[in-house]
Design a protein around this motif. Structure first.
Motif, PDB file in Angstrom:
ATOM      1  N   MET A   1       5.571  46.113  32.973  1.00  8.07           N
ATOM      2  CA  MET A   1       6.682  47.158  32.196  1.00  8.07           C
ATOM      3  C   MET A   1       8.147  46.867  32.853  1.00  8.07           C
ATOM      4  N   SER A   2       8.868  47.503  31.904  1.00  6.74           N
ATOM      5  CA  SER A   2      10.210  47.513  32.480  1.00  6.74           C
ATOM      6  C   SER A   2      10.537  47.864  33.867  1.00  6.74           C
ATOM      7  N   SER A   3      11.721  47.920  34.133  1.00 17.22           N
ATOM      8  CA  SER A   3      12.110  48.277  35.585  1.00 17.22           C
ATOM      9  C   SER A   3      11.326  49.536  35.714  1.00 17.22           C
ATOM     10  N   PHE A   4      10.370  49.474  36.602  1.00 17.42           N
ATOM     11  CA  PHE A   4       9.450  50.675  36.603  1.00 17.42           C
ATOM     12  C   PHE A   4       9.122  50.823  38.135  1.00 17.42           C
ATOM     13  N   GLN A   5       9.112  51.784  38.872  1.00 14.44           N
ATOM     14  CA  GLN A   5       8.794  51.832  40.144  1.00 14.44           C
ATOM     15  C   GLN A   5       8.246  53.425  40.373  1.00 14.44           C
ATOM     16  N   MET A   6       7.299  53.447  41.372  1.00  9.18           N
ATOM     17  CA  MET A   6       6.760  54.677  41.804  1.00  9.18           C
ATOM     18  C   MET A   6       7.481  55.377  42.614  1.00  9.18           C
ATOM     19  N   GLU A   7       7.754  56.491  42.902  1.00  9.55           N
ATOM     20  CA  GLU A   7       8.334  57.343  44.043  1.00  9.55           C
ATOM     21  C   GLU A   7       7.386  58.509  44.312  1.00  9.55           C
ATOM     22  N   GLY A   8       6.489  58.346  45.113  1.00  6.36           N
ATOM     23  CA  GLY A   8       5.416  59.262  45.294  1.00  6.36           C
ATOM     24  C   GLY A   8       4.822  59.492  43.991  1.00  6.36           C
ATOM     25  N   GLN A   9       4.801  60.857  43.652  1.00 14.99           N
ATOM     26  CA  GLN A   9       4.373  61.211  42.223  1.00 14.99           C
ATOM     27  C   GLN A   9       4.987  61.098  41.048  1.00 14.99           C
ATOM     28  N   LYS A  10       6.220  60.310  41.186  1.00 13.24           N
ATOM     29  CA  LYS A  10       7.230  60.129  40.276  1.00 13.24           C
ATOM     30  C   LYS A  10       7.131  58.815  39.696  1.00 13.24           C
ATOM     31  N   ALA A  11       6.878  58.489  38.375  1.00  9.87           N
ATOM     32  CA  ALA A  11       7.131  57.287  37.828  1.00  9.87           C
ATOM     33  C   ALA A  11       8.494  57.307  37.057  1.00  9.87           C
ATOM     34  N   VAL A  12       9.368  56.259  37.638  1.00  8.61           N
ATOM     35  CA  VAL A  12      10.763  55.991  37.167  1.00  8.61           C
ATOM     36  C   VAL A  12      10.736  54.674  36.308  1.00  8.61           C
ATOM     37  N   ILE A  13      11.205  54.988  35.147  1.00  8.60           N
ATOM     38  CA  ILE A  13      10.800  53.948  34.004  1.00  8.60           C
ATOM     39  C   ILE A  13      12.503  53.443  33.369  1.00  8.60           C
ATOM     40  N   ASP A  14      12.909  52.355  33.557  1.00  8.98           N
ATOM     41  CA  ASP A  14      14.196  52.244  32.991  1.00  8.98           C
ATOM     42  C   ASP A  14      14.014  51.373  31.646  1.00  8.98           C
ATOM     43  N   ILE A  15      14.212  51.547  30.515  1.00  5.13           N
ATOM     44  CA  ILE A  15      13.775  50.689  29.364  1.00  5.13           C
ATOM     45  C   ILE A  15      15.123  50.273  28.729  1.00  5.13           C
ATOM     46  N   ARG A  16      16.375  50.884  29.352  1.00  4.69           N
ATOM     47  CA  ARG A  16      17.575  50.731  28.568  1.00  4.69           C
ATOM     48  C   ARG A  16      17.980  49.374  27.925  1.00  4.69           C
ATOM     49  N   GLU A  17      17.634  48.150  29.070  1.00  3.47           N
ATOM     50  CA  GLU A  17      18.120  46.903  28.777  1.00  3.47           C
ATOM     51  C   GLU A  17      16.995  46.432  27.447  1.00  3.47           C
ATOM     52  N   ARG A  18      15.811  46.786  27.642  1.00  2.00           N
ATOM     53  CA  ARG A  18      14.886  46.352  26.601  1.00  2.00           C
ATOM     54  C   ARG A  18      15.047  46.812  25.257  1.00  2.00           C
ATOM     55  N   VAL A  19      15.342  48.125  25.256  1.00  2.00           N
ATOM     56  CA  VAL A  19      15.596  48.744  23.915  1.00  2.00           C
ATOM     57  C   VAL A  19      16.940  48.227  23.463  1.00  2.00           C
ATOM     58  N   LEU A  20      17.988  47.974  24.106  1.00  2.00           N
ATOM     59  CA  LEU A  20      19.236  47.332  23.676  1.00  2.00           C
ATOM     60  C   LEU A  20      18.877  46.056  23.151  1.00  2.00           C
ATOM     61  N   LYS A  21      17.863  45.319  23.761  1.00  2.00           N
ATOM     62  CA  LYS A  21      17.573  44.024  23.088  1.00  2.00           C
ATOM     63  C   LYS A  21      16.950  43.995  21.848  1.00  2.00           C
ATOM     64  N   GLY A  22      16.553  45.352  21.449  1.00  5.88           N
ATOM     65  CA  GLY A  22      15.884  45.308  20.345  1.00  5.88           C
ATOM     66  C   GLY A  22      14.123  45.477  20.253  1.00  5.88           C
ATOM     67  N   GLU A  23      13.939  45.644  21.718  1.00  2.00           N
ATOM     68  CA  GLU A  23      12.325  45.847  21.960  1.00  2.00           C
ATOM     69  C   GLU A  23      11.989  47.087  21.669  1.00  2.00           C
ATOM     70  N   HIS A  24      10.652  47.543  21.653  1.00  2.00           N
ATOM     71  CA  HIS A  24      10.209  48.886  21.534  1.00  2.00           C
ATOM     72  C   HIS A  24       8.905  49.117  22.378  1.00  2.00           C
ATOM     73  N   PRO A  25       9.080  49.326  23.776  1.00  6.32           N
ATOM     74  CA  PRO A  25       8.008  49.547  24.565  1.00  6.32           C
ATOM     75  C   PRO A  25       7.338  50.858  24.528  1.00  6.32           C
ATOM     76  N   ARG A  26       7.356  51.587  23.427  1.00  5.37           N
ATOM     77  CA  ARG A  26       6.706  52.907  23.473  1.00  5.37           C
ATOM     78  C   ARG A  26       5.273  52.888  23.552  1.00  5.37           C
TER      79      ARG A  26
END
Length: 84
Positions: A1-26
């Motif tokens: 997946m995109s820039s993704f990391q787990m911080e304890g119980q929190k999943a941080v997912i950064d899809i800004r670059e992918r969306v701006l490139k026209g991708e749809h990681p929904r």
């Protein structure tokens, strides 16, 4: 997946670059949400408000909140309270 990391119980997912490139990681995100443990907090970074993703989260029974961090940077937050 995109820039993704787990911080304890929190999943941080950064899809800004992918969306701006026209991708749809929904679909990737929804599959991840379905597989995640109850209690997982999702923090998803987007280049826009992501209303379709918010609507999908709501249809799955998750409350989603979107905040604008800065122009062109939005953060969607949700918590998985039940199995989907």
């Amino acid at each position: 997946m995109s820039s993704f990391q787990m911080e304890g119980q929190k999943a941080v997912i950064d899809i800004r670059e992918r969306v701006l490139k026209g991708e749809h990681p929904r679909r990737e995100i929804i599959n991840f949400v379905r597989e995640a443990s109850v209690g997982t907090i999702f923090e998803i970074h987007l280049p826009h408000r992501g209303e379709p993703l918010v609507a999908t989260f709501q249809s799955l029974g998750l409350n989603a909140i979107v905040n604008e961090i800065e122009p062109g940077h939005f953060r969607l937050m949700a918590i998985k309270l039940n199995e989907i």
